[in-house]
Design an enzyme around this catalytic site. Structure first.
Site, PDB file in Angstrom:
ATOM      1  N   HIS A 129       0.813  -1.209   0.000  1.00 24.09           N
ATOM      2  CA  HIS A 129       0.000   0.000   0.000  1.00 24.09           C
ATOM      3  C   HIS A 129       0.847   1.259   0.000  1.00 24.09           C
ATOM      4  CE1 HIS A 129       0.683   0.702   4.323  1.00 24.09           C
ATOM      5  NE2 HIS A 129       0.269  -0.534   4.578  1.00 24.09           N
ATOM      6  N   CYS A 149       2.747  -4.953   6.556  1.00 23.13           N
ATOM      7  CA  CYS A 149       2.537  -4.658   5.139  1.00 23.13           C
ATOM      8  C   CYS A 149       3.817  -4.142   4.483  1.00 23.13           C
ATOM      9  CB  CYS A 149       1.434  -3.607   4.974  1.00 23.13           C
ATOM     10  SG  CYS A 149      -0.181  -4.174   5.544  1.00 23.13           S
TER      11      CYS A 149
END
Length: 174
Positions: A129, A149
């Protein structure tokens, strides 16, 4: 009567033309990619380098940040680690709080079985992301700040989001 029909037709035509100039609701715009398809993503955690490949040809490469405990394979929810191994692109989130995000298929069966041995949750919701507003503040403090992430700049995630398709393999190395 014919005059009334002409007037009605003329008013309808003017209304249609006026509608052409009317503002439309704002919809998100996404980049479009028209190059060779990405056939795999290679993530090298130690080097903080991600490559999008078509076969053996590198199409694009990016530097990135990781989870707040970047060394080692993700095992449990909350451990701050980024998984290692073979995963796949499994979803896209155009409304991510981190600008845009692309899902990584963690946990797989092996990850779930390992965590279950310890009565623990393997975690999930691992994404590639952007930074978004929160990440832009945190990234100034330190490079590795996510819960596991892989994070790139907002501009870079726009390219990645456009280039990837569901099912593309993601190989994450230590």
């Amino acid at each position: 009567m014919a005059s009334l029909n002409r007037r009605h037709f003329s008013l309808a035509g003017l209304a249609a033309l006026a509608a052409c100039g009317a503002p439309t609701p704002q919809t998100p715009t996404f980049k479009v990619y028209s190059g060779p398809p990405v056939t795999q993503v290679v993530v090298q955690k130690g080097q903080r380098r991600m490559h999008l490949l078509n076969g053996t040809t590198v199409l694009k490469s990016y530097d990135f940040g990781l989870g707040f405990q970047p060394v080692g394979h993700k095992q449990f929810e909350g451990d701050g680690k980024t998984p290692e191994g073979l995963y796949f692109v499994d979803r896209f989130n155009p409304r991510s709080r981190y600008h845009l995000s692309v899902g990584v298929s963690y946990p797989n069966e092996r990850d779930r079985a390992f965590a279950e041995q310890f009565g623990r949750d393997p975690g999930g919701d691992i994404m590639i992301h952007g930074r978004g507003p929160e990440g832009n503040r945190l990234v100034r403090q330190k490079q590795d700040w996510t819960a596991g992430c892989i994070t790139v700049s907002d501009e870079e995630i726009e390219d990645i989001y456009a280039m990837l398709q569901p099912g593309v393999p993601i190989m994450i190395y230590a």
